[in-house]
Write a protein that holds these residues in place. Structure first.
Motif, PDB file in Angstrom:
ATOM      1  N   THR A 124      -8.573   0.072  -2.893  1.00 47.80           N
ATOM      2  CA  THR A 124      -7.294  -0.897  -2.697  1.00 47.80           C
ATOM      3  C   THR A 124      -6.350  -0.804  -3.667  1.00 47.80           C
ATOM      4  OG1 THR A 124      -8.540  -2.754  -3.682  1.00 47.80           O
ATOM      5  CG2 THR A 124      -8.560  -2.763  -1.176  1.00 47.80           C
ATOM      6  N   PRO A 125      -5.736   0.392  -3.797  1.00 46.71           N
ATOM      7  CA  PRO A 125      -4.711   0.684  -4.896  1.00 46.71           C
ATOM      8  C   PRO A 125      -3.466  -0.218  -4.990  1.00 46.71           C
ATOM      9  CG  PRO A 125      -4.669   2.352  -3.231  1.00 46.71           C
ATOM     10  CD  PRO A 125      -5.449   1.488  -2.932  1.00 46.71           C
ATOM     11  N   LEU A 182       0.816  -1.232   0.163  1.00 52.58           N
ATOM     12  CA  LEU A 182       0.018   0.037  -0.078  1.00 52.58           C
ATOM     13  C   LEU A 182       1.008   1.368  -0.052  1.00 52.58           C
ATOM     14  CD1 LEU A 182      -2.588   1.532   0.020  1.00 52.58           C
ATOM     15  CD2 LEU A 182      -2.655   0.955   2.646  1.00 52.58           C
ATOM     16  N   GLY A 183       1.812   1.353   0.778  1.00 55.03           N
ATOM     17  CA  GLY A 183       2.733   2.302   0.643  1.00 55.03           C
ATOM     18  C   GLY A 183       3.495   2.822  -0.614  1.00 55.03           C
ATOM     19  N   CYS A 231      -6.055  -2.990   4.614  1.00 51.45           N
ATOM     20  CA  CYS A 231      -5.350  -1.827   3.878  1.00 51.45           C
ATOM     21  C   CYS A 231      -6.261  -0.909   2.924  1.00 51.45           C
ATOM     22  CB  CYS A 231      -4.279  -2.466   3.199  1.00 51.45           C
ATOM     23  SG  CYS A 231      -2.737  -2.644   4.422  1.00 51.45           S
ATOM     24  N   ALA A 232      -7.520  -1.290   2.792  1.00 48.80           N
ATOM     25  CA  ALA A 232      -8.408  -0.417   2.158  1.00 48.80           C
ATOM     26  C   ALA A 232      -8.524   1.006   2.709  1.00 48.80           C
ATOM     27  CB  ALA A 232      -9.783  -1.313   2.131  1.00 48.80           C
ATOM     28  N   ILE A 254       3.801   1.107   5.334  1.00 48.93           N
ATOM     29  CA  ILE A 254       3.109   2.055   4.525  1.00 48.93           C
ATOM     30  C   ILE A 254       4.581   3.061   4.401  1.00 48.93           C
ATOM     31  CG2 ILE A 254       1.804   3.982   4.103  1.00 48.93           C
ATOM     32  CD1 ILE A 254      -0.243   2.309   5.577  1.00 48.93           C
ATOM     33  N   ASN A 255       5.156   3.528   5.693  1.00 53.24           N
ATOM     34  CA  ASN A 255       6.008   4.435   5.554  1.00 53.24           C
ATOM     35  C   ASN A 255       7.334   4.286   5.055  1.00 53.24           C
ATOM     36  OD1 ASN A 255       6.528   7.254   6.266  1.00 53.24           O
ATOM     37  ND2 ASN A 255       7.618   6.812   8.075  1.00 53.24           N
ATOM     38  N   GLN A 256       7.688   2.722   4.719  1.00 53.91           N
ATOM     39  CA  GLN A 256       8.771   2.469   4.225  1.00 53.91           C
ATOM     40  C   GLN A 256       8.989   3.039   2.855  1.00 53.91           C
ATOM     41  OE1 GLN A 256       9.654  -1.605   4.318  1.00 53.91           O
ATOM     42  NE2 GLN A 256       9.053  -1.883   6.426  1.00 53.91           N
TER      43      GLN A 256
END
Length: 221
Positions: A206-207, A33-34, A186-187, A62-64
């Motif tokens: 959900t990209p 997701l990130g 993660c939506a 995500i922040n990675q």
């Protein structure tokens, strides 16, 4: 327009001793997701998390990709309701289904029935009243947007997000559990927030899910 992006945590450890811990797949989902958010050019001005471990771990994944350097605000109002405690309160002194906390079909059937009874005030001594839950989620949304940021990203849980979407849409209380059970790990749901109102822009995005990875990454719990 100021936007609040609500993200449900990645897959947790259903049936394990500690549900509040991402599975190996959950860590993969959060990283994916990130990467998708970065590709979309979504750069939050601020980040808020519920106080649960799965919220923090999802944000770390995500922040990675995003590399957001400002520490997130912790807003416990975005925590999930205590579904295990609520189910235990419902079945206190009553026969319960087999494999209530280990078999998904039995668990989610019981959860839906339990939440509907909880909302009607039919469960004695719940860990938290439904009214208190709804109020704290609403307050957390206000707190998240209180510093005037244009884009605020929140990592929360399905119940809090379902409650938010139902609240914003003016839906009856029972919409919360119906929405919650649809929300993918993660939506994202996006709200446009104005001084007068909140408006639902998207739900259950959900990209990070593609035709190539759907069979592996698409989960609901």
């Amino acid at each position: 327009m100021p936007t609040l992006i609500l993200i449900r945590h990645a897959q947790a450890s259903f049936g394990a001793a500690d549900y509040d811990e991402l599975s190996a797949l959950g860590h993969e989902q959060s990283r994916a997701l990130g990467q998708a958010l970065k590709a979309l050019g979504i750069v939050p001005d601020a980040v808020c998390l519920g106080a649960q471990k799965r919220h923090r771990q999802t944000w770390e994944g995500i922040n990675q990709a995003l590399g957001h350097i400002v520490p997130p605000r912790i807003l416990p109002g975005f925590n999930e309701f205590d579904f295990s405690g609520l189910i235990e309160a419902r079945y206190a002194g009553r026969a319960r289904p087999d494999n209530l906390h280990t078999e998904r079909r039995a668990h989610f059937k019981a959860l839906r029935e339990t939440v509907l009874e909880w909302q009607q005030g039919e469960i004695s001594d719940p860990p938290e009243s439904y009214a208190a839950f709804a109020a704290r989620v609403r307050t957390a949304r206000t707190e998240a947007m209180s510093e005037g940021h244009e884009t605020v990203l929140v990592v929360s849980s399905g119940g809090a997000i379902g409650q938010t979407v139902g609240d914003v849409m003016g839906a009856p209380a029972d919409a919360m559990i119906r929405l919650q059970l649809q929300i993918k790990n993660c939506a994202m749901a996006r709200l446009i927030v104005t001084p007068r109102a909140e408006h639902l822009s998207t739900f259950n995005e959900t990209p990070h899910i593609t035709a190539a990875n759907e069979a592996r990454l698409l989960t609901y719990s």
